[in-house]
Design an enzyme around this catalytic site. Structure first.
Site, mmCIF file in Angstrom:
data_model
loop_
_atom_site.group_PDB
_atom_site.id
_atom_site.type_symbol
_atom_site.label_atom_id
_atom_site.label_comp_id
_atom_site.label_asym_id
_atom_site.label_seq_id
_atom_site.Cartn_x
_atom_site.Cartn_y
_atom_site.Cartn_z
ATOM 1 C CB SER A 96 -25.292 -20.347 -33.358
ATOM 2 O OG SER A 96 -24.824 -21.371 -33.130
ATOM 3 C CE LYS A 171 -26.805 -23.794 -31.368
ATOM 4 N NZ LYS A 171 -26.091 -23.053 -31.802
ATOM 5 C CE LYS A 239 -25.535 -15.779 -30.705
ATOM 6 N NZ LYS A 239 -25.456 -16.487 -31.350
#
Length: 294
Positions: A96, A171, A239
């Site tokens: 990701s 995502k 993140k």
């Protein structure tokens, strides 16, 4: 069956590589910590001492590492994939990362003659173990079709969502929704506990109504038990929310709840909980409510 190099055998990568080996593929695994290759070897795969050794004979190269700089190092760094993979190898990036980085890496991959898709996953460690991940794929349709048998071996819901980088965009949206669900569940549980409600019974009835969700099914008991062994770490969700907020700003989309969630996740991380499961957002609610986290 394909020969697959799998780079990154962490919480998610290890069970995914194991499932590929169980599906009959020849899987060669590499991880910076060599001991992480043990489950793959037990499943019939083999270890490699370097990225170059892992990829040199592979038809397919899978990458599952934490962040954009890690993917860049694996693909374009010295001794990396682009310098050592076979011509026309298919690269599947399960990591990701930032959509713009993913798109730029895809452009460079194609310039060098490789095929590449971004295929970030959702479902956590449980989904990785059970091969029931949701996989959102960006890339050329022909490359998606070529990768589909590999993706089907590790996922249950596999969907092509657009060109290179699109999987990462979806995502980022996924991580916003998941974080929001976890935060609301955490607030609800602290609220219920404050009123000394039978929380086991409360979770059962909430799960049977409109408030029911995969997050409730997978995370509520962890919260009640205060067992935060990481299926997906706070550090990584922090993140991912950074990716979401940055990408939103770039296209002028206002996301007030997303910004608040990013701050709440950052607060829990800065209080020392970055290595815990993201269900440890509960600890942040406890702190803000004047209660010592348990």
């Amino acid at each position: 069956m394909s020969t697959i190099a799998f780079i990154g055998l962490g919480i998610m990568g290890s069970p995914m590589a194991v499932n590929l080996a169980k599906a009959g593929h020849q899987v060669i695994g590499y991880n910076r910590s060599p001991k992480r290759t043990a489950p793959l070897v037990e499943a019939g795969g083999s270890p490699a001492e370097s990225i170059s050794a892992a990829v040199k004979d592979a038809d397919v190269i899978a990458v599952m590492v934490p962040d954009s700089p890690d993917v860049e190092e694996v693909l374009v760094g010295e001794g990396g994939v682009f310098d050592n993979a076979r011509d026309d190898a298919l690269i599947i990036d399960f990591s990701s990362i930032r959509p713009d980085v993913s798109a730029a890496l895809a452009k460079e991959a194609k310039r060098r003659g490789f095929r590449i898709i971004d295929a970030p996953v959702s479902g956590g460690e449980t989904g990785a173990i059970n091969a029931s991940l949701s996989i959102m794929v960006g890339g050329d349709v022909a490359d998606f079709d070529s990768a589909k048998p590999i993706l089907d071996a590790v996922g249950k819901t596999v969907v092509h969502v657009g060109s290179n980088g699109s999987g990462q965009t979806v995502k980022a949206a996924n991580q916003l929704i998941v974080a929001g669900n976890i935060q609301l569940l955490a607030e609800a549980l602290v609220f219920l506990e404050a009123y000394r409600v039978d929380t086991d019974a409360a979770i059962k009835v909430l799960g049977g109504g409109l408030a029911g969700s995969t997050v409730l099914n997978q995370k509520a008991q962890m919260m009640l038990d205060r067992q935060f062994n990481p299926g997906f770490r706070i550090d990584l969700h922090h993140k991912d929310l950074g990716i979401f907020t940055s990408a939103s700003r770039e296209v002028g989309v206002v996301t007030p709840l997303g910004a608040a969630l990013a701050q709440l996740m950052a607060s829990v991380r800065e209080n020392g909980d970055g290595g815990l499961d993201h269900s440890a957002l509960l600890r942040g609610v406890e702190r803000m409510s004047g209660r010592s986290p348990r």
